[in-house]
Design a protein around this motif. Structure first.
Motif, PDB file in Angstrom:
ATOM      1  N   GLN A  77      17.213   8.383  30.504  1.00  0.00           N
ATOM      2  CA  GLN A  77      18.105   8.132  31.478  1.00  0.00           C
ATOM      3  C   GLN A  77      17.330   8.679  33.035  1.00  0.00           C
ATOM      4  O   GLN A  77      16.896   9.648  33.012  1.00  0.00           O
ATOM      5  CB  GLN A  77      19.183   9.405  31.420  1.00  0.00           C
ATOM      6  CG  GLN A  77      20.125   9.033  30.384  1.00  0.00           C
ATOM      7  CD  GLN A  77      21.269  10.276  30.312  1.00  0.00           C
ATOM      8  OE1 GLN A  77      21.873  10.920  31.166  1.00  0.00           O
ATOM      9  NE2 GLN A  77      21.639  10.736  29.059  1.00  0.00           N
ATOM     10  N   VAL A  78      17.146   7.631  33.941  1.00  0.00           N
ATOM     11  CA  VAL A  78      16.476   7.703  35.074  1.00  0.00           C
ATOM     12  C   VAL A  78      16.759   9.129  35.520  1.00  0.00           C
ATOM     13  O   VAL A  78      15.828   9.988  36.081  1.00  0.00           O
ATOM     14  CB  VAL A  78      16.571   6.594  35.873  1.00  0.00           C
ATOM     15  CG1 VAL A  78      15.791   6.963  37.247  1.00  0.00           C
ATOM     16  CG2 VAL A  78      15.710   5.333  35.052  1.00  0.00           C
ATOM     17  N   GLY A  79      17.928   9.106  35.968  1.00  0.00           N
ATOM     18  CA  GLY A  79      18.331  10.220  36.992  1.00  0.00           C
ATOM     19  C   GLY A  79      18.381  11.558  36.154  1.00  0.00           C
ATOM     20  O   GLY A  79      17.839  12.845  36.847  1.00  0.00           O
ATOM     21  N   GLU A  80      18.286  11.723  35.081  1.00  0.00           N
ATOM     22  CA  GLU A  80      18.047  13.113  34.260  1.00  0.00           C
ATOM     23  C   GLU A  80      16.648  13.355  34.290  1.00  0.00           C
ATOM     24  O   GLU A  80      16.205  14.510  34.231  1.00  0.00           O
ATOM     25  CB  GLU A  80      18.763  12.884  33.082  1.00  0.00           C
ATOM     26  CG  GLU A  80      18.361  14.113  31.963  1.00  0.00           C
ATOM     27  CD  GLU A  80      18.775  14.043  30.423  1.00  0.00           C
ATOM     28  OE1 GLU A  80      19.559  14.984  29.784  1.00  0.00           O
ATOM     29  OE2 GLU A  80      18.397  13.098  29.888  1.00  0.00           O
ATOM     30  N   VAL A  82      14.484  12.863  36.545  1.00  0.00           N
ATOM     31  CA  VAL A  82      14.118  13.350  37.836  1.00  0.00           C
ATOM     32  C   VAL A  82      14.747  15.020  37.944  1.00  0.00           C
ATOM     33  O   VAL A  82      13.929  15.807  38.506  1.00  0.00           O
ATOM     34  CB  VAL A  82      15.064  12.672  38.953  1.00  0.00           C
ATOM     35  CG1 VAL A  82      14.684  13.270  40.377  1.00  0.00           C
ATOM     36  CG2 VAL A  82      14.313  11.261  39.005  1.00  0.00           C
ATOM     37  N   GLU A  83      15.597  15.524  37.312  1.00  0.00           N
ATOM     38  CA  GLU A  83      16.137  16.702  37.288  1.00  0.00           C
ATOM     39  C   GLU A  83      15.264  17.423  36.167  1.00  0.00           C
ATOM     40  O   GLU A  83      15.251  18.572  36.236  1.00  0.00           O
ATOM     41  CB  GLU A  83      17.561  16.769  36.675  1.00  0.00           C
ATOM     42  CG  GLU A  83      18.316  16.094  38.051  1.00  0.00           C
ATOM     43  CD  GLU A  83      19.937  15.932  37.410  1.00  0.00           C
ATOM     44  OE1 GLU A  83      20.164  16.248  36.379  1.00  0.00           O
ATOM     45  OE2 GLU A  83      20.848  15.333  38.191  1.00  0.00           O
ATOM     46  N   SER A 138      10.243   7.149  38.859  1.00  0.00           N
ATOM     47  CA  SER A 138      11.025   8.412  38.043  1.00  0.00           C
ATOM     48  C   SER A 138      10.125   8.943  36.961  1.00  0.00           C
ATOM     49  O   SER A 138       9.059   8.208  36.513  1.00  0.00           O
ATOM     50  CB  SER A 138      12.448   8.100  37.500  1.00  0.00           C
ATOM     51  OG  SER A 138      12.262   7.033  36.464  1.00  0.00           O
ATOM     52  N   PHE A 184      25.689   4.580  31.407  1.00  0.00           N
ATOM     53  CA  PHE A 184      24.561   4.865  32.299  1.00  0.00           C
ATOM     54  C   PHE A 184      24.204   3.250  32.838  1.00  0.00           C
ATOM     55  O   PHE A 184      23.435   3.368  33.818  1.00  0.00           O
ATOM     56  CB  PHE A 184      23.478   5.373  31.528  1.00  0.00           C
ATOM     57  CG  PHE A 184      23.859   6.736  31.017  1.00  0.00           C
ATOM     58  CD1 PHE A 184      24.095   7.796  31.652  1.00  0.00           C
ATOM     59  CD2 PHE A 184      23.826   6.764  29.576  1.00  0.00           C
ATOM     60  CE1 PHE A 184      24.655   8.855  30.870  1.00  0.00           C
ATOM     61  CE2 PHE A 184      24.094   7.899  28.748  1.00  0.00           C
ATOM     62  CZ  PHE A 184      24.319   8.984  29.699  1.00  0.00           C
ATOM     63  N   ARG A 280      21.993   3.495  46.308  1.00  0.00           N
ATOM     64  CA  ARG A 280      21.391   4.527  45.677  1.00  0.00           C
ATOM     65  C   ARG A 280      19.657   4.690  45.926  1.00  0.00           C
ATOM     66  O   ARG A 280      18.951   3.300  46.016  1.00  0.00           O
ATOM     67  CB  ARG A 280      21.516   4.220  44.237  1.00  0.00           C
ATOM     68  CG  ARG A 280      22.969   4.519  43.612  1.00  0.00           C
ATOM     69  CD  ARG A 280      22.943   4.466  42.234  1.00  0.00           C
ATOM     70  NE  ARG A 280      22.435   3.124  41.711  1.00  0.00           N
ATOM     71  CZ  ARG A 280      22.741   2.691  40.563  1.00  0.00           C
ATOM     72  NH1 ARG A 280      23.215   3.335  39.710  1.00  0.00           N
ATOM     73  NH2 ARG A 280      22.062   1.447  40.142  1.00  0.00           N
ATOM     74  N   ASP A 283      16.779   2.015  44.563  1.00  0.00           N
ATOM     75  CA  ASP A 283      17.179   0.683  43.898  1.00  0.00           C
ATOM     76  C   ASP A 283      16.310  -0.489  44.479  1.00  0.00           C
ATOM     77  O   ASP A 283      16.434  -0.527  45.699  1.00  0.00           O
ATOM     78  CB  ASP A 283      18.517   0.588  43.940  1.00  0.00           C
ATOM     79  CG  ASP A 283      19.398   1.123  42.899  1.00  0.00           C
ATOM     80  OD1 ASP A 283      18.882   1.540  41.867  1.00  0.00           O
ATOM     81  OD2 ASP A 283      20.750   1.076  43.041  1.00  0.00           O
TER      82      ASP A 283
END
Length: 322
Positions: A77-80, A82-83, A138, A184, A280, A283
């Motif tokens: 998961q790309v977003g995860e 980053v976190e 990422s 996702f 976003r 992108d």
């Protein structure tokens, strides 16, 4: 015998299916953190373990006479990422390092690696070739690129025979029970919005593309699976130190708006208007594969089109949400 790490997950289960139907002997190694035992076919051995556990890996390799590995296990998961960058580097990079060390120690010298088009970042090109500069955006994309570096170094130092497959946008399913359970990617995200009685979202319509929305290369998961089988067969006769890096896509771009319109038609919701929101971050306007090299190296090309992907994904969604 091929060991398929992550073989109880969405993509992994399709690879297990393709390889067994292609006459290969396989076993599955999975920690079941996101995979399911139900995805592993009857008669296919399953070892539950982490790729961070070298002892467990070595025992599985020796017990089952493993001679090659298809490495799909990892976080995606790309977003995860980053976190939680440290978590992604541990799972995706340290996990691969542990696997490579174990393979070297046990004499296993064939590896098909699940990489990603995320290694490219935001390429400003009409078609992305394997020579396009890699500038991932990422920690997930970085972890895949570092993984390729580790594999190529092992090929040079230890004679590893490898194929790193850079997937583009994976969609669809072979059968409803093998459908992706995550939300996702574009297709399940639209399904989820429709089920909630909400309009599907389009993130930005002011890109430099024909209809202003992002253009991507969508590839059926069954095609992804058949590419793994083709790579595994290719490595059986490859010279020691062979290190292939291959895009796995259709070589055709489809815009987000085009995809949403097709999804609404399949779901019989043609009267629904998509909601356009802000872009976003990160992108790219267009990311479409050149699929020439994979065709030349493996004799492989995609068989399925957009409607196949959407219709099969819809059947899987309806089955789970009936």
């Amino acid at each position: 015998m091929w060991m398929i790490t992550g073989g109880a997950g969405f993509i992994g289960a399709h690879v297990v299916r393709a390889m067994t139907e292609g006459g290969q002997q396989v076993m599955v190694y999975d920690d079941l953190s996101t995979g399911s035992r139900d995805r592993v076919p009857e008669g296919v051995p399953l070892v539950v373990g982490s790729v961070l556990d070298g002892s467990r890996l070595a025992a599985a390799i020796r017990e089952h006479g493993v001679t090659g590995v298809v490495h799909i296990a990892g976080k995606k998961q790309v977003g995860e990422s980053v976190e939680r960058p440290l978590y992604y580097y541990r799972e995706n990079v340290t996990g691969l390092q542990t696997l490579l060390e174990t393979m070297t120690a046990t004499g296993v010298d064939r590896l098909v690696f699940s990489s990603s088009a995320a290694v490219y970042g935001m390429p400003d090109v009409e078609l992305v070739t394997e020579e396009t500069d890699c500038r991932p955006l990422s920690p997930y994309g970085e972890s895949k690129l570092v993984g390729e570096w580790l594999i190529n170094a092992s090929a040079r130092a230890h004679g590893l025979r490898s194929a790193s497959l850079r997937y583009f946008n994976v969609a669809g399913c072979a059968t409803p029970e093998l459908a992706d359970t995550g939300v996702f990617n574009l297709i399940p995200m639209v399904f989820e919005r429709l089920e909630a009685g909400e309009a599907p979202r389009i993130f930005g319509d002011d890109y430099a593309t024909p209809d202003g929305t992002c253009v991507r290369d969508y590839i059926h998961v069954e095609d992804i699976a058949s590419a793994h089988l083709a790579a595994a067969v290719r490595l059986e006769e490859a010279a020691k130190g062979t290190a292939l890096t291959l895009n796995v896509g259709r070589g055709e771009g489809s815009s987000v708006r085009e995809m949403v319109d097709r999804i609404l038609k399949v779901a019989d919701r043609q009267g629904v208007d998509a909601e356009v929101t802000d872009r976003r971050p990160g992108d790219a306007a267009r990311v479409v594969a050149s699929a020439d090299r994979v065709r030349e190296e493996l004799g492989w090309s995609a068989r399925y089109g957009l409607d196949d992907m959407i219709e099969s994904a819809w059947r899987g969604w309806c089955r789970r949400h009936a």
